[in-house]
Design an enzyme around this catalytic site. Structure first.
Site, PDB file in Angstrom:
ATOM      1  N   ASP A  54       0.829  -1.204   0.000  1.00  0.00           N
ATOM      2  CA  ASP A  54       0.000   0.000   0.000  1.00  0.00           C
ATOM      3  C   ASP A  54       0.865   1.257   0.000  1.00  0.00           C
ATOM      4  O   ASP A  54       0.598   2.222   0.713  1.00  0.00           O
ATOM      5  CB  ASP A  54      -0.909   0.016   1.232  1.00  0.00           C
ATOM      6  N   ASN A 196     -18.259  -4.924  -1.319  1.00  0.00           N
ATOM      7  CA  ASN A 196     -17.401  -4.717  -0.151  1.00  0.00           C
ATOM      8  C   ASN A 196     -17.035  -3.255   0.016  1.00  0.00           C
ATOM      9  O   ASN A 196     -16.934  -2.752   1.135  1.00  0.00           O
ATOM     10  CB  ASN A 196     -16.124  -5.555  -0.267  1.00  0.00           C
ATOM     11  N   GLU A 233     -11.280   0.340  -4.433  1.00  0.00           N
ATOM     12  CA  GLU A 233     -10.633   0.971  -3.285  1.00  0.00           C
ATOM     13  C   GLU A 233      -9.348   1.664  -3.711  1.00  0.00           C
ATOM     14  O   GLU A 233      -8.949   1.638  -4.854  1.00  0.00           O
ATOM     15  CB  GLU A 233     -10.329  -0.092  -2.222  1.00  0.00           C
ATOM     16  N   HIS A 297      -2.786  -0.975  -5.360  1.00  0.00           N
ATOM     17  CA  HIS A 297      -2.653   0.005  -4.279  1.00  0.00           C
ATOM     18  C   HIS A 297      -1.545   0.997  -4.600  1.00  0.00           C
ATOM     19  O   HIS A 297      -0.537   1.085  -3.921  1.00  0.00           O
ATOM     20  CB  HIS A 297      -2.380  -0.707  -2.971  1.00  0.00           C
ATOM     21  N   ARG A 330       4.116  -8.571  -0.195  1.00  0.00           N
ATOM     22  CA  ARG A 330       3.714  -7.504  -1.119  1.00  0.00           C
ATOM     23  C   ARG A 330       4.792  -6.431  -1.031  1.00  0.00           C
ATOM     24  O   ARG A 330       4.936  -5.758  -0.016  1.00  0.00           O
ATOM     25  CB  ARG A 330       2.342  -6.946  -0.747  1.00  0.00           C
ATOM     26  N   HIS A 372      10.460  -6.132 -29.860  1.00  0.00           N
ATOM     27  CA  HIS A 372      10.699  -7.540 -30.199  1.00  0.00           C
ATOM     28  C   HIS A 372       9.375  -8.253 -30.361  1.00  0.00           C
ATOM     29  O   HIS A 372       8.355  -7.883 -29.775  1.00  0.00           O
ATOM     30  CB  HIS A 372      11.565  -8.220 -29.132  1.00  0.00           C
TER      31      HIS A 372
END
Length: 476
Positions: A54, A196, A233, A297, A330, A372
């Site tokens: 994030d 959500n 989000e 994010h 992440r 390429h």
């Protein structure tokens, strides 16, 4: 429940000056497109910062780069500072604040974002209570504030909870200024809508208060927005070429995580949802060839040459054991942003690990670019962006191999007639990067024959006398 929190707002023009990029914050994004002829091996190397998700990166008017993001433990808010973008990888990391022992901010801390609001450094973040069970997901948006001008040395304390129009799950907030008005954008669940989270926008009164009712910008309904979870989000804003581009993250936080984009004319009413257009396909997604999974994010910044940079997180592998949100891998990544003929950002694909790739145009033929198709090199005018991106891989004695991002195990190799194709890296040639004959250009001299260099040769590439003007390339 899914969480993907973090949106960064950075402007490419003076019209949109996000907190961390305004006169009171960072320099705005979107300087002239400048060619960097410096060695990319001395610049940012992906992943830029491991185990930081994030991620927000911005360049402040003090000339420093700042980075914050979610830590795997979700227990603290952190900040790094460096004179260079690459330096963030090893910069000292300060803990600004830790979650409380009890109460609504005692659980996970998500997606911090730093802004300079009304002359004070404010860090927004999402938090929930500890204790387990469904209550852990009672996520709301809060802010801490610094008591001094230097966010790395000042004392931080809780400013309060951001006052949303209704009380429900919300996160991933960002703030930006457009035509003198500060706005707040965020993700929130709305009663009566089976998702959500959706994206919302409203003007701000102060650091914790809106000045008008919000508008709903988008609801996740498309296939790529509703995989695993129905999510929109982490908004981030880029102003460029007369438009505002708002990227956002969609779907669950595994390999299906991706970026969508909303677009509006810079002179339109931002509070009119009908004035925004929505991309019908993801603009940035998992790429198996480059081995980056679940990119998203994001935030925006600029490099030292004024080129726009996309900041995002992504994993090196697809399969995750357990909850993706509890997976620590992440990593913060960066890459150059390019623009299509209509002036819209073309993010291409996640470029993978290693030095940032470049694109090469012959100095003697400005309307084509090195590309390429499989293992065949070509000079083309309209090749897809990923097929025109090549990175340097360090070899012995300062030499490098040149490798396409979509064929990470291949590099340039010259045949007996001098024609250059792509071959496995174990047999690929080595080159020395030098300044080209033309000002602001580079050339790649053969390590095995210092009299020859890679040259534009019609629709292909050949090794030829390094003094030939065709050996000069514009790198960008």
């Amino acid at each position: 429940m899914n969480f993907s929190l973090s949106r960064r707002t950075f402007a490419a023009s003076a019209a949109l000056l996000p907190i961390a990029c305004s006169k009171a914050g960072d320099s705005a994004i979107g300087g002239d497109d400048k060619t960097a002829v410096t060695d990319p091996l001395k610049g940012p190397i992906n992943p830029l910062v491991k185990n930081r998700a994030d991620s927000q990166v911005f360049r402040h008017e003090d000339g420093n780069y700042y980075l914050t993001g979610s830590v795997p433990e979700y227990d603290r808010l952190i900040l790094r500072r460096s004179k260079t973008l690459a330096g963030l990888a090893t910069a000292e990391e300060r803990v600004l604040w830790r979650h409380e022992k009890t109460g609504p901010m005692s659980g996970f801390l998500w997606a911090p974002e730093l802004h300079l609001v009304d002359g004070k450094w404010v860090m927004y973040f999402a938090a929930g209570p500890s204790g387990g069970g469904e209550d852990v997901f009672r996520i709301r948006t809060y802010a801490i504030v610094c008591d001094g001008a230097d966010p790395m040395t000042g004392k931080w304390s809780v400013l309060g909870e951001f006052k949303m129009p209704w009380d429900s799950f919300n996160l991933d907030s960002t703030s930006f200024v457009h035509k003198g008005q500060r706005y707040f954008a965020w993700a929130q669940r709305e009663e009566g809508i089976d998702t959500n989270s959706n994206l919302y926008l409203a003007p701000m009164k102060d650091a914790l208060t809106l000045s008008a009712e919000p508008v709903r910008l988008t609801v996740p309904t498309l296939d790529w927005e509703t995989r695993a979870y129905k999510v929109a989000e982490a908004p981030a804003v880029l102003v460029k070429n007369g438009r505002l581009f708002m990227t956002y993250s969609a779907s669950g936080t595994g390999a299906v995580y991706c970026l969508g984009m909303l677009t509006i004319d810079e002179n339109a009413n931002l509070m009119d949802p009908k004035a925004w257009t929505k991309s019908q396909k993801p603009v940035f997604a998992t790429n198996v060839e480059t081995s980056v999974y679940g990119p998203g994010h994001n935030s925006f910044t600029v490099d030292e040459h004024g080129n726009d940079i996309l900041v995002y997180h992504g994993r090196d592998y697809e399969k995750i054991e357990g909850d993706p949100l509890l997976n620590p891998d992440r990593h913060t990544r960066v890459q150059r942003i390019y623009y299509d003929a209509k002036g819209a950002p073309d993010f291409g694909v996640p470029v993978g690990n290693g030095a940032l790739p470049e694109r090469f145009t012959p100095a003697v033929r400005r309307d084509v670019m090195l590309s390429h198709d499989g293992t065949k090199l070509a000079l083309a005018a309209n090749a897809p962006l990923p097929q025109t991106q090549f990175r340097e891989i360090a070899g012995a004695d300062g030499a490098v191999q040149l490798s396409p991002i979509l064929l990470r195990d291949h590099g340039f190799k010259a045949g007996q007639d001098g024609t250059v194709t792509l071959a496995p890296l174990g047999s690929a040639d080595l080159f020395l990067r030098e300044a080209g004959e033309a000002k602001g250009t580079v050339r790649f001299v053969s390590k095995s024959d210092s009299s020859k260099a890679l040259a534009f040769a019609g629709d292909t590439v050949k090794l030829t006398d390094k003094k030939d003007p065709a050996t000069s390339w514009i790198a960008g």
